[in-house]
Design an enzyme around this catalytic site. Sequence first.
Site, PDB file in Angstrom:
ATOM      1  N   ALA A   1       0.832  -1.201   0.000  1.00 46.93           N
ATOM      2  CA  ALA A   1       0.000   0.000   0.000  1.00 46.93           C
ATOM      3  C   ALA A   1       0.870   1.256   0.000  1.00 46.93           C
ATOM      4  O   ALA A   1       0.744   2.120  -0.876  1.00 46.93           O
ATOM      5  CB  ALA A   1      -0.938  -0.016   1.200  1.00 46.93           C
TER       6      ALA A   1
ATOM      7  N   CYS B   1      -1.493  -4.703   9.076  1.00 48.20           N
ATOM      8  CA  CYS B   1      -2.778  -4.594   8.385  1.00 48.20           C
ATOM      9  C   CYS B   1      -3.498  -5.933   8.350  1.00 48.20           C
ATOM     10  O   CYS B   1      -4.707  -5.995   8.159  1.00 48.20           O
ATOM     11  CB  CYS B   1      -2.583  -4.075   6.972  1.00 48.20           C
ATOM     12  SG  CYS B   1      -1.751  -2.491   6.957  1.00 48.20           S
TER      13      CYS B   1
END
Lengths: 339, 339, 77, 77
Positions: free
Chosen positions: A34, A181
């Site tokens: 990301a 995450c």
Amino acid sequence: MNERYSRQVLFPGIGKEGQEKISRKHVLIIGAGALGSGNAEILARAGVGKITIVDRDYVEASNLQRQQLYTEEDVAEKLPKAAAAEKRLKAINSDVEVRAIIGDATPEMLEELVPDVNVMIDATDNFETRMGMNDAAQKYNVPWIYGACVGSFGMSFSIIPGNTPCLNCLLRTIPLQGMTCDTGGIISPTVQMVISHQTAEALKMLVEDWEAVRTSFVSFDLWRNQYSSMKMSKAKFAGCLSCGEERTYPYLDRDNMTKTTVLCGRDTVQIRPAKAGEISLEQLSAQLCSLGYKVKGNPYLLSVEMGGERMVIFQDGRALIHGTKDLTHAKTIYQRIMG
Amino acid sequence: MNERYSRQVLFPGIGKEGQEKISRKHVLIIGAGALGSGNAEILARAGVGKITIVDRDYVEASNLQRQQLYTEEDVAEKLPKAAAAEKRLKAINSDVEVRAIIGDATPEMLEELVPDVNVMIDATDNFETRMGMNDAAQKYNVPWIYGACVGSFGMSFSIIPGNTPCLNCLLRTIPLQGMTCDTGGIISPTVQMVISHQTAEALKMLVEDWEAVRTSFVSFDLWRNQYSSMKMSKAKFAGCLSCGEERTYPYLDRDNMTKTTVLCGRDTVQIRPAKAGEISLEQLSAQLCSLGYKVKGNPYLLSVEMGGERMVIFQDGRALIHGTKDLTHAKTIYQRIMG
Amino acid sequence: MNKVLFFAHLRDVVGEESLMVEASGKTVAELKAELAGKYDLPRLETVMTAINEEFASNDEVIQDGDEIALIPPVSGG
Amino acid sequence: MNKVLFFAHLRDVVGEESLMVEASGKTVAELKAELAGKYDLPRLETVMTAINEEFASNDEVIQDGDEIALIPPVSGG
């Protein structure tokens, strides 16, 4: 000057001279998840001369929710992230030289890459790699920008060797288990806000506006509407082994790294963390259960089903990954959970 | 629930229920420039059921530095931004229904679109359109999120009809000249940080977590390391014509909008701002010169060369755009400079 | 009295954004140990601490009225 | 005395991030008019004003010690 960068040249902090500097610089991005894909896109659009991006993983469906360079086609083709990133970056800006490296950012690789770059960006998902980056940055005098996020919470800090405290000053030791995450979830706005801070800092460094570089440690929570800016002048630790006077760069030493071994004939990889320590199996079990993983356990170990593989974690942090012989893949799975 | 959204479902603020809500909602994005393309990408990746995106412009080389859905190929094909955005959004997430509208967000269009959506996002580049959005939002009770940026400075504010102050409460009148990216330049990290705030707010609204919605007005400067959060409870203006008791929605009225007319047989469009007022030609001239435009003038008017067109601006804000008969194109040029 | 602010998952564990505690005269490490015992907070050794928005090491002594923030480093990316 | 903070292009025009001025007893509109005259600042009528991080209208009266921020709405996007 190219019409393409006209709006950036208009900004007084960059100007024509700044744009020329940017076009001659080389940025190293560790990770193409990301943070990595977002940082790479912004810097490629800004016209950075050369971008080297390193990642050991391939594109999966669960990445698409927040990893901005990738499409459904990349998932279907199971492209390595670094390769998929390179493809899109070239379509965005053919002026930029992109070097994509599919592999693990080991100490050896960092020692090879870091001396050649002007700025390094942290887009990794674990503290072990970050500590290696931190040591390499100190050893070769390269500024870098720490960034991390989980859920709606994120943080960033600019580290300039010889000037600011380093990551080892702040942490003193690798956290045994960081929130990732994969354990805490993530929303895309959080990622973008970390990227905003990282790329703003990178641009300041690339145009050599050192006065503008942020000296505070930023952390924020977008869902809870919190924003904090922590002054760091007192954080420098004289005895730091990464940036102090008697520095040894401990995280460039293989002996201090996580060890991965294939267990012969068993389709299993053993992972042994660098630092032995007691982890709370009870807390980890509760956490993984609440995330929907199938977990079984006893006071000595936990067994977790994860797609095609099964991970068994022991109290000292050691783990067995059953169902694979791929060392890098096994380490990826481990660090996704353990940080 | 789809594996694709697993990391977002893991985040407690969303969860399974929130993800289901997101997948049934409709978001309207006005503008497909820097803020619009970024907001659209994040919301498409997040799995919003339907996205309608409106833009009157086409992709140019100078957009690529910060407008994240577009590539060099889109510039070569001179694709309308809404069409190029639709193409990329579908490659990113084929689950999302995308409606691309190539056109100007006039009061008529807003009155048609706004009643059908759950959230509206401000990604326009001028205050006239924003005031129209603000009135439509109040009239049809739709929350919307103001966002804007120039240079390294950006701002965002969530507006919920019946609850928060509205944009007209804050401004009381359309600023005669706002700073735009064409006059002050822009760096991509600033855009991304506004987008972070807008999309975080949009997600809160889409999952109906109204308690989490930010009530303060955020502004920040990434180059100067400033961040400010202004409490807004006292900003609601009882006499506001957009949200007060005697509301008239003045900006949905054609009479209060900028007027564009083709001057017969002259390849020229005349632009007349809604509100007559004296602008400082001297300041505008100095500003445009420092940006590298060729400017000539006298005490009554300025003449500016801009690519293929020439704009002549009078002291009362009226302008002639020579070299085009396209009303929308002429208005775009005018608002790029005048905000 | 001292206000202690919790960030990220620490807030979820404690259940509050902030707490008022009597920490004056204690070191940061002592405060962390106390909180860890009371709220079953994991691994506070590596949690960063700010006193009045300035980084503080574990042996720094807290004064009356100081505002303390506990910011856990996260590893996601 | 009062601290006045300038954001965005206002800071460029003034040349400082903040100024100390004596504004106590004046309204926001009066302070704006004074600053506009002194620094050739454009169009301060639509610039938003915060007093102590809270939105203030043009007729609000400034107290001694109040911190004032001038935040110009921008239209870029």
